[in-house]
Design an enzyme around this catalytic site. Structure first.
Site, PDB file in Angstrom:
ATOM      1  N   ARG A 116     -23.949 -24.988 -22.475  1.00  0.00           N
ATOM      2  CA  ARG A 116     -23.826 -24.381 -23.807  1.00  0.00           C
ATOM      3  C   ARG A 116     -24.064 -25.373 -24.941  1.00  0.00           C
ATOM      4  O   ARG A 116     -24.163 -24.980 -26.095  1.00  0.00           O
ATOM      5  CB  ARG A 116     -22.454 -23.709 -23.934  1.00  0.00           C
ATOM      6  CG  ARG A 116     -22.307 -22.584 -22.896  1.00  0.00           C
ATOM      7  CD  ARG A 116     -21.003 -21.862 -23.023  1.00  0.00           C
ATOM      8  NE  ARG A 116     -20.873 -21.195 -24.317  1.00  0.00           N
ATOM      9  CZ  ARG A 116     -19.777 -20.571 -24.732  1.00  0.00           C
ATOM     10  NH1 ARG A 116     -18.722 -20.537 -23.961  1.00  0.00           N
ATOM     11  NH2 ARG A 116     -19.733 -19.990 -25.905  1.00  0.00           N
ATOM     12  N   PRO A 143     -12.950 -27.401 -21.414  1.00  0.00           N
ATOM     13  CA  PRO A 143     -12.181 -28.503 -20.815  1.00  0.00           C
ATOM     14  C   PRO A 143     -11.026 -28.914 -21.732  1.00  0.00           C
ATOM     15  O   PRO A 143     -11.208 -29.080 -22.931  1.00  0.00           O
ATOM     16  CB  PRO A 143     -13.214 -29.631 -20.700  1.00  0.00           C
ATOM     17  CG  PRO A 143     -14.535 -28.945 -20.705  1.00  0.00           C
ATOM     18  CD  PRO A 143     -14.363 -27.731 -21.569  1.00  0.00           C
ATOM     19  N   GLU A 144      -9.858 -29.041 -21.164  1.00  0.00           N
ATOM     20  CA  GLU A 144      -8.670 -29.418 -21.926  1.00  0.00           C
ATOM     21  C   GLU A 144      -8.315 -30.872 -21.602  1.00  0.00           C
ATOM     22  O   GLU A 144      -8.910 -31.478 -20.720  1.00  0.00           O
ATOM     23  CB  GLU A 144      -7.509 -28.476 -21.549  1.00  0.00           C
ATOM     24  CG  GLU A 144      -7.738 -27.039 -21.990  1.00  0.00           C
ATOM     25  CD  GLU A 144      -7.609 -26.871 -23.499  1.00  0.00           C
ATOM     26  OE1 GLU A 144      -6.928 -27.694 -24.139  1.00  0.00           O
ATOM     27  OE2 GLU A 144      -8.208 -25.936 -24.040  1.00  0.00           O
TER      28      GLU A 144
END
Ligand SMILES: [Zn+2]
Length: 274
Positions: free
Chosen positions: A112, A2-3
């Site tokens: 993750r 995610p940016e």
């Protein structure tokens, strides 16, 4: 990953529903994240408290609650925050769940587990080790061309690496850096200290443009986070350089070239970018 635009769109989408909600219960099914989830402190700080505000610093979501505490959430590589009915089916990897008094849940899903869920005092967040090195926000007035230009004096690092350095400005990921440099006509390998004041002004503008366009785009396609070439987390902005190796430059028709800088692909036009 995610940016910044994705985190900002998450914030914007949660803001109207989360503020005013009261936390009833905190479930921690898995505490082993990048840092361990402080389960006991989360419960002590949150249960019975109302959400006051939802902010963002770099890629951290900051949920201020009554009692002068703030939940800090980082989405890591694969994190998602969802607000939904308690009755909604539980998905795998929903490791932390904030049950709210309205009967809704705020669920943090992170397969993750490179993300973070922490709680700290609202006062002094900017001095935490996680935050204190962070440079200005690109979409605020704190990110200005004069400061950027001064900061770059004497720097031999390529302008692209300089732009992606969170101490210089936060939230400019690889694709956004490529596109902003293309729009500014700056060669990505040019030493940061050798970018003129005018070009630096153009660069601060194009960084803002690219990120703002991505946020606007994200607002319309909330669930579509992956770009065509598999760098997830980027809302698809109109890509003029990135991923277009060998294709014609949209401005001059010269072929777009790819090089590798700091193990990341850089795409640029040999004619338009100097
Ligand atoms: Zn060109």
């Amino acid at each position: 990953m995610p940016e910044l635009p994705e985190v900002e769109v998450t914030r914007l989408s949660l803001l109207p529903v989360l503020v005013g909600e009261r936390v009833e219960k905190v479930l921690v099914r898995e505490a082993r994240f990048r840092l361990p989830v402080p389960t006991r402190r989360l419960r002590a700080g949150l249960v019975g408290r109302r959400v006051l505000e939802l902010r963002r610093r770099s890629k951290y979501l900051l949920i201020d609650v009554e009692g002068a505490k703030t939940i800090i959430i980082h989405l890591g590589m694969s994190g998602r925050l969802r607000y939904l009915e308690r009755a909604a089916e539980q998905e795998s990897h929903e490791h932390v769940v904030f049950q709210l008094a309205s009967g809704q849940d705020l669920r943090f899903r992170d397969p993750r587990r490179f993300g973070l869920v922490l709680i700290e005092k609202t006062d002094g967040l900017e001095d935490l080790p996680l935050m204190r090195h962070l440079g200005p926000e690109p979409l605020t007035d704190a990110f200005d061309d004069d400061t950027l230009f001064e900061r770059a004096r004497g720097r031999k690092a390529p302008i692209k690496s300089f732009l992606m350095d969170a101490r210089v400005v936060v939230g400019v990921g690889n694709i956004y850096a490529c596109e902003a440099l293309f729009r500014s006509g700056i060669h990505p390998a040019r030493a940061a200290g050798r970018v003129s004041r005018d070009r630096m002004r153009r660069l601060t503008q194009t960084v803002r443009e690219v990120l703002s366009e991505a946020i606007a785009q994200g607002g319309t396609t909330l669930n579509d986070f992956a770009s065509a070439d598999g760098e997830p987390g980027y809302f698809v902005v109109r890509l003029a350089a990135y991923g277009r190796e060998g294709e014609a430059c949209l401005q001059c028709e010269a072929p777009i070239r790819r090089i590798v800088q700091s193990n990341r692909s850089t795409f640029y036009c040999t004619r338009c970018q100097r």
